[in-house]
Design a protein around this motif. Structure first.
Motif, short mmCIF file in Angstrom:
data_model
loop_
_atom_site.label_atom_id
_atom_site.label_comp_id
_atom_site.label_asym_id
_atom_site.label_seq_id
_atom_site.Cartn_x
_atom_site.Cartn_y
_atom_site.Cartn_z
N ALA A 74 38.98 13.32 69.53
CA ALA A 74 38.88 14.72 68.79
C ALA A 74 38.68 15.69 69.72
CB ALA A 74 37.76 14.15 67.90
N LYS A 75 38.38 16.93 69.35
CA LYS A 75 38.22 18.26 69.74
C LYS A 75 37.20 18.93 68.85
CE LYS A 75 39.90 21.89 72.89
NZ LYS A 75 41.04 22.23 73.27
N ILE A 76 35.81 19.08 69.31
CA ILE A 76 35.15 20.00 68.43
C ILE A 76 35.81 21.09 67.72
CG2 ILE A 76 34.28 21.30 70.19
CD1 ILE A 76 32.22 19.44 67.74
N ASP A 77 36.53 21.82 68.19
CA ASP A 77 36.98 22.83 67.45
C ASP A 77 38.32 22.85 66.79
OD1 ASP A 77 38.55 22.88 69.82
OD2 ASP A 77 38.23 24.89 70.12
N CYS A 78 38.98 21.26 66.68
CA CYS A 78 40.02 21.16 66.09
C CYS A 78 39.81 20.86 64.48
CB CYS A 78 40.55 19.52 66.52
SG CYS A 78 42.09 19.05 65.75
N GLU A 79 40.76 21.56 63.89
CA GLU A 79 40.60 21.81 62.39
C GLU A 79 41.14 20.39 61.62
OE1 GLU A 79 39.09 23.87 60.46
OE2 GLU A 79 38.64 25.11 62.40
N SER A 83 39.03 17.80 59.32
CA SER A 83 39.58 17.42 58.02
C SER A 83 39.33 16.03 57.95
CB SER A 83 40.89 17.90 57.67
OG SER A 83 41.50 17.35 58.54
N SER A 84 39.35 15.26 58.92
CA SER A 84 39.24 13.63 59.09
C SER A 84 37.69 13.35 58.73
CB SER A 84 39.69 13.10 60.14
OG SER A 84 38.86 13.28 61.10
N TYR A 85 36.72 14.09 59.02
CA TYR A 85 35.34 13.71 58.69
C TYR A 85 34.89 13.08 57.61
CZ TYR A 85 34.68 16.19 63.34
OH TYR A 85 34.87 16.85 64.69
N PRO A 86 35.35 13.64 56.29
CA PRO A 86 34.82 12.88 55.25
C PRO A 86 35.27 11.48 55.15
CG PRO A 86 35.61 14.93 54.73
CD PRO A 86 36.15 14.96 56.04
N THR A 87 36.53 11.23 55.56
CA THR A 87 37.07 9.66 55.52
C THR A 87 36.15 8.97 56.56
OG1 THR A 87 39.21 10.48 54.86
CG2 THR A 87 39.08 8.42 56.10
N GLN A 134 42.23 10.13 81.78
CA GLN A 134 42.50 8.54 81.50
C GLN A 134 42.94 8.33 80.14
OE1 GLN A 134 38.22 7.14 82.32
NE2 GLN A 134 39.41 5.33 83.26
N PHE A 135 42.68 9.46 79.30
CA PHE A 135 43.34 8.97 77.94
C PHE A 135 44.53 9.98 77.77
CE2 PHE A 135 39.38 7.17 76.69
CZ PHE A 135 39.84 6.28 75.77
N VAL A 136 44.95 10.79 78.79
CA VAL A 136 46.13 11.75 78.92
C VAL A 136 46.09 12.41 77.69
CG1 VAL A 136 48.63 12.09 79.30
CG2 VAL A 136 47.44 9.69 80.01
N MET A 137 44.79 13.23 77.47
CA MET A 137 44.76 13.95 76.25
C MET A 137 45.46 15.20 76.07
SD MET A 137 40.59 13.67 75.66
CE MET A 137 39.79 12.17 75.60
N LYS A 138 46.42 15.41 75.16
CA LYS A 138 47.03 16.57 74.65
C LYS A 138 46.98 17.21 73.61
CE LYS A 138 50.76 16.15 78.34
NZ LYS A 138 51.89 16.26 78.79
N ILE A 139 46.86 16.18 72.55
CA ILE A 139 46.65 16.60 71.27
C ILE A 139 45.64 16.04 70.57
CG2 ILE A 139 49.03 16.91 70.84
CD1 ILE A 139 49.18 14.49 69.21
N THR A 140 45.11 16.75 69.53
CA THR A 140 44.03 16.00 68.91
C THR A 140 44.10 16.30 67.30
OG1 THR A 140 42.57 17.99 69.04
CG2 THR A 140 42.15 16.06 70.52
N PRO A 141 43.78 15.23 66.15
CA PRO A 141 43.29 13.97 66.80
C PRO A 141 44.29 12.96 67.03
CG PRO A 141 43.11 14.43 64.30
CD PRO A 141 43.74 15.60 64.96
N VAL A 142 43.91 12.00 67.60
CA VAL A 142 44.56 10.96 67.79
C VAL A 142 43.86 9.70 67.49
CG1 VAL A 142 46.40 9.55 69.31
CG2 VAL A 142 46.21 11.77 69.61
N PHE A 143 44.65 8.63 66.61
CA PHE A 143 43.55 7.31 66.07
C PHE A 143 44.61 6.57 66.93
CE2 PHE A 143 42.53 10.52 63.03
CZ PHE A 143 41.44 10.21 62.62
N TYR A 144 43.93 5.55 67.58
CA TYR A 144 44.55 4.21 68.29
C TYR A 144 43.70 2.94 67.64
CZ TYR A 144 45.79 7.36 72.09
OH TYR A 144 46.32 8.14 72.68
N ARG A 160 46.26 13.30 58.05
CA ARG A 160 46.65 13.51 56.74
C ARG A 160 46.08 12.27 56.03
NH1 ARG A 160 52.88 15.26 56.42
NH2 ARG A 160 52.44 14.59 54.45
N VAL A 161 45.45 12.42 54.94
CA VAL A 161 44.84 11.33 54.02
C VAL A 161 46.07 10.19 53.92
CG1 VAL A 161 43.79 10.56 51.87
CG2 VAL A 161 43.25 12.64 53.17
N ARG A 162 47.13 10.56 53.47
CA ARG A 162 48.12 9.64 53.12
C ARG A 162 48.89 8.80 54.16
NH1 ARG A 162 53.63 12.71 51.33
NH2 ARG A 162 53.63 12.62 53.61
#
Length: 174
Positions: A74-79, A83-87, A134-144, A160-162
């Motif tokens: 994740a990234k602190i300023d990533c919208e 949006s994933s925080y409630p889940t 190490q994580f080759v971070m380019k986009i956020t969020p990414v779930f592994y 996205r919730v779905r």
């Protein structure tokens, strides 16, 4: 020749809206086709890093070896991350047997504030530059979704919730 051009135009007129609908419904997949999203690919080993937890202390991802877990980049300023925080706040309720660890890019103090405000019960690692590489971070969020050996068994870019529900259904079946 003119009839051929007219037929071709009709075919294109039908295909273009269909392609648009496909792109709208599969945006993350289409994005992956055309861009390098970085990160760890499915089937690769995830870096089992250790580092500073945003509230102090150390977190070692090796503690998760031997069980399935989810790593969220994740990234602190990533919208989308926000949006994933409630889940993910409900994480322990929804998936008590699958631990979550967040690897966060951004201010450690900001993440600590978010963690306390939202009462997150999972650790948030503050990602320094070496960890980001190490994580080759380019986009956020990414779930592994990571298996017992540390191998990425499922990956989801964006939130996205779905899509997240489908992601977790796959993880639970593994």
């Amino acid at each position: 020749m003119r009839k051929f051009v007219i037929k071709l135009l009709f075919v294109l007129a039908a295909l273009i809206p269909l392609a648009g609908v496909y792109v709208l419904n599969n945006a993350s997949l289409v994005t992956e086709w055309f861009t390098d999203t970085g990160g760890i690919k499915q089937g690769e080993m995830i870096p089992l890093v250790s580092g500073e937890e945003v509230d102090g202390g150390q977190v070692d991802m090796k503690q998760y070896k031997g069980k399935k877990f989810i790593a969220m980049i994740a990234k602190i300023d990533c919208e989308s991350c926000k949006s994933s925080y409630p889940t993910i706040k409900k994480w322990n309720e929804l998936y008590p047997d699958i631990p979550l660890v967040m690897v966060g890019v951004g201010g450690k103090e900001e993440y600590s504030r978010v963690k306390h405000e939202l009462q997150f019960s999972f650790p948030i690692l503050s990602a320094d530059q070496a960890m980001q590489e190490q994580f080759v971070m380019k986009i956020t969020p990414v779930f592994y979704a990571v298996d017992e050996e540390g191998r990425v068994i499922e990956r989801m870019n964006g939130y996205r919730v779905r899509d997240f529900k489908k992601f977790m259904e796959k993880v639970e079946m593994i």
